[in-house]
Motif scaffolding. Structure first.
Motif, PDB file in Angstrom:
ATOM      1  N   ASP A 207      -6.313  -1.126  13.436  1.00  0.00           N
ATOM      2  CA  ASP A 207      -6.763  -1.639  14.734  1.00  0.00           C
ATOM      3  C   ASP A 207      -8.243  -2.004  14.727  1.00  0.00           C
ATOM      4  OD1 ASP A 207      -4.236  -1.297  15.954  1.00  0.00           O
ATOM      5  OD2 ASP A 207      -4.610   0.841  16.153  1.00  0.00           O
ATOM      6  N   SER A 208      -8.770  -2.270  13.555  1.00  0.00           N
ATOM      7  CA  SER A 208     -10.209  -2.517  13.438  1.00  0.00           C
ATOM      8  C   SER A 208     -10.586  -3.976  13.685  1.00  0.00           C
ATOM      9  CB  SER A 208     -10.689  -2.126  12.038  1.00  0.00           C
ATOM     10  OG  SER A 208     -10.145  -3.006  11.067  1.00  0.00           O
ATOM     11  N   GLY A 209      -9.594  -4.858  13.682  1.00  0.00           N
ATOM     12  CA  GLY A 209      -9.896  -6.286  13.798  1.00  0.00           C
ATOM     13  C   GLY A 209     -10.344  -6.892  12.474  1.00  0.00           C
ATOM     14  N   MET A 210     -10.337  -6.084  11.409  1.00  0.00           N
ATOM     15  CA  MET A 210     -10.757  -6.560  10.089  1.00  0.00           C
ATOM     16  C   MET A 210      -9.508  -6.914   9.287  1.00  0.00           C
ATOM     17  SD  MET A 210     -13.654  -3.619   9.557  1.00  0.00           S
ATOM     18  CE  MET A 210     -14.539  -4.326   8.192  1.00  0.00           C
ATOM     19  N   GLU A 211      -8.936  -8.067   9.610  1.00  0.00           N
ATOM     20  CA  GLU A 211      -7.643  -8.462   9.058  1.00  0.00           C
ATOM     21  C   GLU A 211      -7.661  -8.577   7.533  1.00  0.00           C
ATOM     22  OE1 GLU A 211      -4.868  -8.505  10.788  1.00  0.00           O
ATOM     23  OE2 GLU A 211      -6.083  -7.903  12.501  1.00  0.00           O
ATOM     24  N   ALA A 212      -8.753  -9.075   6.969  1.00  0.00           N
ATOM     25  CA  ALA A 212      -8.824  -9.228   5.507  1.00  0.00           C
ATOM     26  C   ALA A 212      -8.769  -7.868   4.821  1.00  0.00           C
ATOM     27  CB  ALA A 212     -10.097  -9.967   5.115  1.00  0.00           C
ATOM     28  N   HIS A 213      -9.446  -6.891   5.397  1.00  0.00           N
ATOM     29  CA  HIS A 213      -9.429  -5.542   4.818  1.00  0.00           C
ATOM     30  C   HIS A 213      -8.044  -4.911   4.955  1.00  0.00           C
ATOM     31  CE1 HIS A 213     -13.670  -5.264   3.884  1.00  0.00           C
ATOM     32  NE2 HIS A 213     -13.966  -5.733   5.090  1.00  0.00           N
ATOM     33  N   LEU A 214      -7.397  -5.126   6.098  1.00  0.00           N
ATOM     34  CA  LEU A 214      -6.051  -4.588   6.305  1.00  0.00           C
ATOM     35  C   LEU A 214      -5.070  -5.214   5.326  1.00  0.00           C
ATOM     36  CD1 LEU A 214      -4.023  -2.881   7.856  1.00  0.00           C
ATOM     37  CD2 LEU A 214      -3.861  -4.713   9.547  1.00  0.00           C
ATOM     38  N   GLU A 215      -5.194  -6.527   5.131  1.00  0.00           N
ATOM     39  CA  GLU A 215      -4.310  -7.218   4.191  1.00  0.00           C
ATOM     40  C   GLU A 215      -4.498  -6.676   2.775  1.00  0.00           C
ATOM     41  OE1 GLU A 215      -3.551 -11.760   2.572  1.00  0.00           O
ATOM     42  OE2 GLU A 215      -4.571 -11.473   4.494  1.00  0.00           O
ATOM     43  N   GLU A 216      -5.745  -6.446   2.381  1.00  0.00           N
ATOM     44  CA  GLU A 216      -6.023  -5.903   1.049  1.00  0.00           C
ATOM     45  C   GLU A 216      -5.477  -4.482   0.918  1.00  0.00           C
ATOM     46  OE1 GLU A 216      -7.088  -5.507  -2.809  1.00  0.00           O
ATOM     47  OE2 GLU A 216      -7.000  -7.347  -1.619  1.00  0.00           O
ATOM     48  N   ALA A 217      -5.625  -3.674   1.968  1.00  0.00           N
ATOM     49  CA  ALA A 217      -5.107  -2.300   1.938  1.00  0.00           C
ATOM     50  C   ALA A 217      -3.592  -2.305   1.789  1.00  0.00           C
ATOM     51  CB  ALA A 217      -5.529  -1.547   3.204  1.00  0.00           C
ATOM     52  N   ASN A 218      -2.919  -3.223   2.481  1.00  0.00           N
ATOM     53  CA  ASN A 218      -1.457  -3.325   2.358  1.00  0.00           C
ATOM     54  C   ASN A 218      -1.044  -3.757   0.955  1.00  0.00           C
ATOM     55  OD1 ASN A 218      -0.050  -2.563   4.817  1.00  0.00           O
ATOM     56  ND2 ASN A 218      -1.206  -4.195   5.808  1.00  0.00           N
ATOM     57  N   LYS A 219      -1.829  -4.641   0.341  1.00  0.00           N
ATOM     58  CA  LYS A 219      -1.543  -5.048  -1.042  1.00  0.00           C
ATOM     59  C   LYS A 219      -1.682  -3.856  -1.988  1.00  0.00           C
ATOM     60  CE  LYS A 219      -2.983  -9.891  -0.762  1.00  0.00           C
ATOM     61  NZ  LYS A 219      -4.029 -10.858  -1.133  1.00  0.00           N
ATOM     62  N   GLN A 220      -2.733  -3.066  -1.783  1.00  0.00           N
ATOM     63  CA  GLN A 220      -2.947  -1.884  -2.623  1.00  0.00           C
ATOM     64  C   GLN A 220      -1.792  -0.893  -2.450  1.00  0.00           C
ATOM     65  OE1 GLN A 220      -5.589  -1.638  -4.788  1.00  0.00           O
ATOM     66  NE2 GLN A 220      -6.076  -3.703  -4.110  1.00  0.00           N
ATOM     67  N   LEU A 221      -1.336  -0.727  -1.207  1.00  0.00           N
ATOM     68  CA  LEU A 221      -0.213   0.178  -0.944  1.00  0.00           C
ATOM     69  C   LEU A 221       1.058  -0.323  -1.611  1.00  0.00           C
ATOM     70  CD1 LEU A 221       0.847   2.694   0.510  1.00  0.00           C
ATOM     71  CD2 LEU A 221       1.212   1.265   2.537  1.00  0.00           C
ATOM     72  N   GLU A 222       1.266  -1.622  -1.601  1.00  0.00           N
ATOM     73  CA  GLU A 222       2.454  -2.186  -2.241  1.00  0.00           C
ATOM     74  C   GLU A 222       2.435  -1.929  -3.747  1.00  0.00           C
ATOM     75  OE1 GLU A 222       6.130  -3.597  -2.427  1.00  0.00           O
ATOM     76  OE2 GLU A 222       5.034  -3.282  -0.555  1.00  0.00           O
ATOM     77  N   ILE A 223       1.253  -1.992  -4.364  1.00  0.00           N
ATOM     78  CA  ILE A 223       1.137  -1.670  -5.793  1.00  0.00           C
ATOM     79  C   ILE A 223       1.569  -0.231  -6.031  1.00  0.00           C
ATOM     80  CG2 ILE A 223      -0.529  -1.289  -7.678  1.00  0.00           C
ATOM     81  CD1 ILE A 223      -2.101  -3.727  -6.524  1.00  0.00           C
ATOM     82  N   LEU A 224       1.167   0.657  -5.133  1.00  0.00           N
ATOM     83  CA  LEU A 224       1.552   2.066  -5.242  1.00  0.00           C
ATOM     84  C   LEU A 224       3.066   2.212  -5.098  1.00  0.00           C
ATOM     85  CD1 LEU A 224       0.155   4.806  -5.638  1.00  0.00           C
ATOM     86  CD2 LEU A 224       0.042   5.015  -3.150  1.00  0.00           C
ATOM     87  N   PHE A 225       3.663   1.513  -4.123  1.00  0.00           N
ATOM     88  CA  PHE A 225       5.119   1.566  -3.958  1.00  0.00           C
ATOM     89  C   PHE A 225       5.831   1.070  -5.219  1.00  0.00           C
ATOM     90  CE2 PHE A 225       4.657   0.942   0.909  1.00  0.00           C
ATOM     91  CZ  PHE A 225       4.700   2.317   1.128  1.00  0.00           C
ATOM     92  N   GLN A 226       5.342  -0.042  -5.780  1.00  0.00           N
ATOM     93  CA  GLN A 226       6.000  -0.647  -6.941  1.00  0.00           C
ATOM     94  C   GLN A 226       5.851   0.203  -8.201  1.00  0.00           C
ATOM     95  OE1 GLN A 226       8.110  -3.153  -6.748  1.00  0.00           O
ATOM     96  NE2 GLN A 226       7.667  -3.130  -4.547  1.00  0.00           N
ATOM     97  N   ALA A 227       4.860   1.093  -8.229  1.00  0.00           N
ATOM     98  CA  ALA A 227       4.668   1.958  -9.404  1.00  0.00           C
ATOM     99  C   ALA A 227       5.781   2.985  -9.529  1.00  0.00           C
ATOM    100  CB  ALA A 227       3.313   2.661  -9.320  1.00  0.00           C
ATOM    101  N   SER A 228       6.515   3.216  -8.436  1.00  0.00           N
ATOM    102  CA  SER A 228       7.624   4.175  -8.463  1.00  0.00           C
ATOM    103  C   SER A 228       8.726   3.692  -7.523  1.00  0.00           C
ATOM    104  CB  SER A 228       7.124   5.570  -8.036  1.00  0.00           C
ATOM    105  OG  SER A 228       8.161   6.519  -8.126  1.00  0.00           O
ATOM    106  N   PRO A 229       9.419   2.602  -7.908  1.00  0.00           N
ATOM    107  CA  PRO A 229      10.400   1.995  -7.000  1.00  0.00           C
ATOM    108  C   PRO A 229      11.580   2.906  -6.660  1.00  0.00           C
ATOM    109  CG  PRO A 229      10.477   0.956  -9.172  1.00  0.00           C
ATOM    110  CD  PRO A 229       9.299   1.872  -9.175  1.00  0.00           C
ATOM    111  N   GLN A 230      11.850   3.920  -7.497  1.00  0.00           N
ATOM    112  CA  GLN A 230      12.960   4.829  -7.238  1.00  0.00           C
ATOM    113  C   GLN A 230      12.615   5.893  -6.193  1.00  0.00           C
ATOM    114  OE1 GLN A 230      10.921   5.037  -9.805  1.00  0.00           O
ATOM    115  NE2 GLN A 230      10.373   7.192 -10.049  1.00  0.00           N
TER     116      GLN A 230
END
Length: 201
Positions: free
Chosen positions: A46-69
């Motif tokens: 809710d910070s209004g910093m959309e670019a930072h939020l988008e980057e954080a979501n990308k980083q989280l997706e990398i974490l999810f993909q590291a252990s897809p099971q």
């Protein structure tokens, strides 16, 4: 008490490292680089910093993909717990808050183990023992903090008139009148002022 907190913190980090490495199969380098990404997602939501939020979501997706099971909820709670642990280490000025965070993180670890089907009786007993130790420490700190706050309030009753601002009074208290950080001292001065303004003695 600080030694107890450090020991509990080290044990908690070691236990989470076992979960991520041995049970989830996430490489240590991925945890190091992306382990706090869920924390970042919440921070930027809710910070209004959309670019930072988008980057954080990308980083989280990398974490999810590291252990897809692994269920995503387990990885999400793991990432939040890593964030809480490292922020506790960085801002470890309030022992009570640190203990409460460690208790929360330990209980979250039990939830994550249940989500990935790896919880066992021994782990439950170890977690309960840690929680009991942390609870006892938190109770002792509550009592100590109440007594210390009462002493600070009595000091303020006698000396606040000598200070032009609450910040100046907090500076005089922090680390001198009481072994607390400026932020805590400032909060206590504000609380004292509200009580006195309301006519409470």
């Amino acid at each position: 008490m600080k030694d107890v907190i450090k020991t509990l913190w080290r044990e908690e980090v070691a236990a989470w490292n076992v979960i991520t490495r041995d049970h989830m199969g996430i490489p240590e380098s991925v945890m190091r680089d992306h382990g706090m990404s869920a924390w970042d997602v919440i921070a930027f939501q809710d910070s209004g910093m959309e670019a930072h939020l988008e980057e954080a979501n990308k980083q989280l997706e990398i974490l999810f993909q590291a252990s897809p099971q692994t269920p995503r909820a387990a990885i999400w709670h793991t990432s939040l717990s890593y964030g809480a642990l490292y922020l506790t280490l960085d801002e470890a000025e309030d022992e009570l808050s640190s203990l409460q965070t460690l208790m929360l993180v330990a209980s979250k670890r039990g939830s994550v183990l249940a989500l990935i089907g790896k919880i066992d009786e021994k782990e439950v007993l170890i977690s309960m023992g840690r929680k009991a130790l942390a609870t006892a420490g938190a109770n002792a700190l509550h009592a100590e903090n109440r007594a210390m706050k009462a002493d600070v309030f009595a000091w303020l009753d006698a000396h606040m008139k000598n200070f032009k601002s609450m910040d100046k009074a907090a500076e005089a208290i922090a680390g001198k009148i009481a072994p607390i950080a400026f932020r805590t001292a400032r909060a206590w001065v504000g609380e004292w002022k509200k009580l006195r303004s309301a006519g409470t003695t």
